[in-house]
Design a protein around this motif. Structure first.
Motif, short mmCIF file in Angstrom:
data_model
loop_
_atom_site.label_atom_id
_atom_site.label_comp_id
_atom_site.label_asym_id
_atom_site.label_seq_id
_atom_site.Cartn_x
_atom_site.Cartn_y
_atom_site.Cartn_z
N ARG A 139 2.89 91.70 3.38
CA ARG A 139 3.46 90.32 3.46
C ARG A 139 2.25 90.26 4.53
NH1 ARG A 139 1.96 86.34 3.38
NH2 ARG A 139 3.78 84.40 3.24
N ARG A 140 2.00 89.93 5.34
CA ARG A 140 0.89 89.48 6.92
C ARG A 140 -0.03 89.54 5.81
NH1 ARG A 140 4.93 91.79 9.92
NH2 ARG A 140 3.87 93.79 10.33
N GLN A 141 -0.63 90.58 5.45
CA GLN A 141 -1.65 90.63 5.23
C GLN A 141 -2.31 90.31 4.31
OE1 GLN A 141 -1.59 94.93 5.07
NE2 GLN A 141 -3.32 95.59 6.82
N ILE A 142 -1.47 89.71 2.56
CA ILE A 142 -1.96 89.47 1.69
C ILE A 142 -2.56 88.91 1.58
CG2 ILE A 142 -0.62 87.24 1.24
CD1 ILE A 142 -1.01 90.68 -0.95
N ASN A 143 -2.64 87.56 2.12
CA ASN A 143 -4.45 86.57 2.35
C ASN A 143 -5.91 87.25 2.62
OD1 ASN A 143 -2.76 84.93 1.61
ND2 ASN A 143 -2.08 83.92 2.91
N SER A 144 -5.18 88.49 3.19
CA SER A 144 -6.57 89.04 3.65
C SER A 144 -7.14 89.64 2.67
CB SER A 144 -6.78 89.78 4.49
OG SER A 144 -5.80 90.97 4.68
N PHE A 145 -6.62 89.63 1.35
CA PHE A 145 -7.51 91.17 0.91
C PHE A 145 -7.74 90.03 -0.41
CE2 PHE A 145 -2.80 93.18 0.55
CZ PHE A 145 -3.37 94.05 2.19
N SER A 146 -8.10 88.78 -0.51
CA SER A 146 -7.85 87.41 -0.71
C SER A 146 -9.99 87.94 -2.25
CB SER A 146 -8.15 86.34 -0.76
OG SER A 146 -9.01 86.22 0.60
N GLY A 147 -10.83 88.74 -1.17
CA GLY A 147 -11.97 89.33 -1.77
C GLY A 147 -12.30 90.32 -2.37
N LEU A 148 -10.87 90.86 -2.56
CA LEU A 148 -10.50 92.33 -3.47
C LEU A 148 -10.80 91.71 -5.32
CD1 LEU A 148 -8.90 94.03 -1.08
CD2 LEU A 148 -11.23 94.70 -1.22
N SER A 149 -11.48 92.54 -5.72
CA SER A 149 -11.34 92.37 -7.25
C SER A 149 -10.01 93.24 -7.58
CB SER A 149 -12.45 93.18 -7.79
OG SER A 149 -13.64 92.79 -7.37
N LEU A 150 -9.19 93.64 -7.21
CA LEU A 150 -8.11 94.47 -7.72
C LEU A 150 -7.53 95.27 -6.31
CD1 LEU A 150 -5.89 95.78 -9.70
CD2 LEU A 150 -7.48 97.54 -9.63
N VAL A 151 -6.60 94.62 -6.28
CA VAL A 151 -5.00 94.75 -5.12
C VAL A 151 -4.16 95.56 -6.11
CG1 VAL A 151 -3.80 95.00 -3.56
CG2 VAL A 151 -5.70 93.12 -3.56
N ALA A 152 -3.35 96.74 -6.14
CA ALA A 152 -2.37 97.13 -6.62
C ALA A 152 -1.62 98.33 -5.48
CB ALA A 152 -2.69 99.51 -6.63
N MET A 153 0.10 97.51 -5.13
CA MET A 153 0.50 97.85 -5.51
C MET A 153 1.76 98.34 -5.83
SD MET A 153 0.65 94.53 -3.41
CE MET A 153 0.03 93.08 -3.49
N VAL A 154 2.97 99.60 -5.48
CA VAL A 154 3.48 100.72 -5.78
C VAL A 154 4.83 99.94 -4.40
CG1 VAL A 154 4.99 102.51 -5.85
CG2 VAL A 154 2.73 101.90 -6.72
N PHE A 155 5.77 99.22 -5.10
CA PHE A 155 7.12 99.25 -4.81
C PHE A 155 8.63 99.62 -4.76
CE2 PHE A 155 5.30 95.34 -3.03
CZ PHE A 155 5.83 94.76 -1.76
N ASN A 156 8.75 101.01 -3.79
CA ASN A 156 9.43 101.82 -3.80
C ASN A 156 10.96 101.09 -3.83
OD1 ASN A 156 7.36 103.91 -3.86
ND2 ASN A 156 9.04 105.11 -4.05
N PHE A 157 11.24 100.25 -4.77
CA PHE A 157 12.44 99.55 -4.37
C PHE A 157 13.69 100.40 -4.03
CE2 PHE A 157 15.86 98.60 -7.76
CZ PHE A 157 16.76 98.17 -6.90
N ILE A 158 13.84 101.33 -5.05
CA ILE A 158 15.33 101.83 -5.03
C ILE A 158 14.99 102.95 -3.42
CG2 ILE A 158 16.84 104.32 -5.38
CD1 ILE A 158 16.16 102.38 -7.41
N ASP A 159 13.77 103.52 -2.61
CA ASP A 159 14.13 104.31 -0.92
C ASP A 159 14.09 102.39 -0.58
OD1 ASP A 159 13.17 105.74 -2.80
OD2 ASP A 159 10.71 105.97 -1.79
N ILE A 160 13.16 101.47 -0.38
CA ILE A 160 13.76 100.51 0.50
C ILE A 160 15.27 100.44 0.90
CG2 ILE A 160 13.72 97.70 0.68
CD1 ILE A 160 10.85 98.51 -0.15
N LEU A 161 16.26 99.62 -1.35
CA LEU A 161 17.72 99.54 -0.62
C LEU A 161 18.41 100.69 -0.20
CD1 LEU A 161 18.78 98.03 -2.32
CD2 LEU A 161 19.03 98.87 -4.11
N ALA A 162 17.83 101.87 -0.73
CA ALA A 162 18.71 103.09 0.09
C ALA A 162 18.89 103.40 2.00
CB ALA A 162 19.16 104.29 -0.90
#
Length: 320
Positions: A139-162
């Motif tokens: 979240r803190r870095q998200i604005n620094s990615f604005s020069g990139l063509s593609l940002v791919a993110m995988v959220f392991n939501f179950i891991d985060i939750l558990a």
């Protein structure tokens, strides 16, 4: 290109939903939320309509509906058997460690984009987010990615939750049924860095594509499975030698190549649970039946695991 006489599959997601934007010179964020059901997405979608024009599409997960197969198929654009043949060094079916199991997603994504002649002009960033700290860092870095063509993110939501606890145990307590799970998902999302990330992206000139690799089903009935015990530990699919179960409760795959699954052993077969069954071996049957009844499982064949959203978000602010 994508065949039109069948539903979109995991292997089509990037070609269908990401590549056209890259080829049009747009910046793209591609977000995969692990193990998110379509009904759960429906609870999140209204929260985004203030910031985005939301376009919803659907696709069908390949089988088994589990990370090593379905998520690798999204990033590589290849079915498991193709992957096993073309990248034997990168194919990992047996490891249980989530962090190593899909560690080649970035390379697979690069290879797929190259094959589709859509290599991002201004670079690609790939992030896998396992815990809340990593999510906040992103979240803190998200604005620094604005020069990139593609940002791919995988959220392991179950891991985060558990938080590293047995996922079935905590989810059984928090979410004993589907409606409760939707409420948990919504509560998580509204307070999550992912929500903040999406809000930040709504003020950038980019397209954001959100999807998932598979859903889950509430396991209610135990199905007896016989066979070689050093098979996989998953509850909705198994592979191993001479596995047997009731064909009314599961699909029995004697020839893995019929389903484009790796045929890398003599007599290797797969069983995929139907409906709301989960597999239990004859030894300690009742103990395991009690333990897993009412828990969310995936890897099998059900609409809840297979029919999944592909969401395209375009910032409303960018139109002004």
């Amino acid at each position: 290109g994508i065949k039109t006489d069948r539903p979109l599959l995991s292997t089509d997601v990037i070609e269908h939903a990401v590549v056209p934007h890259l080829k049009a010179g747009k910046r793209v964020n591609f977000i995969v939320i692990d193990c998110m059901r379509l009904d759960q997405w429906f609870t999140l979608e209204p929260l985004l309509e203030e910031w985005f024009d939301v376009h919803r599409d659907y696709y069908c997960s390949i089988l088994p509906t589990a990370t090593p197969y379905s998520r690798n198929a999204i990033f590589s654009g290849l079915l498991p058997a193709q992957m096993w043949k073309q990248h034997p060094d990168k194919w990992q079916e047996t490891t249980d460690d989530e962090r190593t199991r899909n560690r080649f997603e970035r390379q697979f994504l690069e290879l797929q984009l190259e094959r589709l002649k859509a290599t991002p002009a201004r670079g690609l960033k790939y992030l896998k987010i396992y815990d809340v700290d990593e999510a906040h860092a992103t979240r803190r870095q998200i604005n620094s990615f604005s020069g990139l063509s593609l940002v791919a993110m995988v959220f392991n939501f179950i891991d985060i939750l558990a938080h590293g606890r047995s996922e079935s145990e905590i989810l059984q307590e928090l979410a004993p049924d589907e409606a409760a799970f939707r409420a948990v998902m919504k509560a998580w999302f509204t307070h999550s860095p992912l929500y903040e990330i999406l809000q930040a992206l709504s003020s950038q000139d980019c397209v954001t594509v959100v999807t998932t690799d598979h859903g889950a089903v509430l396991g209610k009935r135990a199905a007896l499975v016989h066979g070689n015990r050093d098979t996989s530990s998953n509850l909705r699919y198994k592979y191993g030698l001479n596995l047997n179960t009731d064909p009314k409760q599961a699909i029995i795959i004697r020839k893995p190549m019929d389903y484009l699954l790796p045929d890398d052993g003599v007599n290797k077969n797969y069983v995929l649970a139907r409906e709301d069954f989960f597999f239990v071996y004859p030894t300690r049957f009742h103990e395991y039946e009690r333990q897993f009844k009412g828990s969310f499982q995936h890897g099998g064949v059900s609409l809840e695991e297979m029919v999944l959203p592909i969401i395209t978000l375009r910032p409303k602010a960018a139109r002004v």
